[in-house]
Design an enzyme around this catalytic site. Structure first.
Site, PDB file in Angstrom:
ATOM      1  N   ASP A  48       0.198   5.173   1.039  1.00 18.32           N
ATOM      2  CA  ASP A  48       0.118   6.050   2.208  1.00 18.32           C
ATOM      3  C   ASP A  48       0.053   5.227   3.496  1.00 18.32           C
ATOM      4  OD1 ASP A  48      -1.126   9.016   1.018  1.00 18.32           O
ATOM      5  OD2 ASP A  48      -1.250   7.235  -0.229  1.00 18.32           O
ATOM      6  N   ASP A  50       0.875  -1.160   0.000  1.00 18.82           N
ATOM      7  CA  ASP A  50       0.000   0.000   0.000  1.00 18.82           C
ATOM      8  C   ASP A  50       0.922   1.222   0.000  1.00 18.82           C
ATOM      9  OD1 ASP A  50      -2.382   1.616   0.390  1.00 18.82           O
ATOM     10  OD2 ASP A  50      -1.761   1.787   2.486  1.00 18.82           O
TER      11      ASP A  50
END
Length: 218
Positions: A10, A8
């Site tokens: 952020d 992922d």
């Protein structure tokens, strides 16, 4: 057995909260609103611009003025990509090790492409990244596994031999749905009322520096 590692963006690979903190408070000052704390921004940023708009302006989707404030926030953020954003501790070493081993790595994020690619480019990562999957490329966002399976296919990897690392329950659910090995990034943008150790991930790392030793065992 390990064929690829996906992240992922952020709150997992990179810490984007500092730039969101600056642009949100700048916008709040322009509208005569009280500023919000860095801790509040950090706890909210994983849920995107809509959540930050709610946090700062007390508006919910559908409220009068919500769309205008959201668009202002996104435009402001687009002008401040990768200024204070940086890799989390341990991630630079992890990426270098993967590359030294000839293992592809990539990003699967719910962050729109118009922000994702410039952030990666600003950090000197875009050309090193074997696959970048954003909502623009898929029909269904995480926790649907579509993006993860697309990324695995792009690098010619068997999903069951891939790792997905994320800091949100939807990341872990997406990884499980794709039959990947899942790792919870306990150092990421975890909501105060969440218990990430209870998520059904295969592994949990409290600090970014713990990821590389874990990958070396797989």
């Amino acid at each position: 057995m390990l064929e690829a590692v996906f992240f992922d963006l952020d709150g997992t690979l990179v810490d984007t909260a500092p730039d969101f903190y600056v642009v949100l408070n700048q916008l709040l000052r322009e509208h005569g609103r009280p500023e919000v704390s860095y801790q509040a921004v950090r706890a909210t940023v994983s849920n995107g611009g809509r959540a930050l708009t709610e946090l700062g302006f007390g508006l919910a989707p559908g409220d009068a003025g919500f769309d205008e404030r959201l668009n202002e926030l996104l435009d402001a953020y687009g002008g401040r990509l990768a200024v204070d954003t940086c890799l989390f501790d341990g991630m630079a070493e992890t990426l270098s090790w993967l590359e030294d081993q000839g293992l592809p790595w990539g990003v699967i994020t719910n962050k729109p492409e118009r922000f994702t690619r410039p952030v990666l480019a600003g950090l000197g990562l875009l050309d090193r990244c074997a696959s970048v999957i954003c909502p623009d490329q898929v029909r269904e966002r995480k926790p649907d596994p579509e993006g993860l399976l697309m990324a695995a296919g792009a690098v010619g990897a068997n999903p069951t031999h891939c790792v997905y690392v994320g800091d949100h329950l939807r990341d872990i659910q997406a990884g499980l749905n794709a039959k990947m090995i899942t790792v919870t990034a306990g150092f990421g943008y975890i909501d105060a009322d969440d218990n990430p150790r209870a998520w059904p991930a295969d592994y949990f790392v409290e600090r970014g520096e713990q990821l590389l030793p874990l990958l070396k065992t797989l």
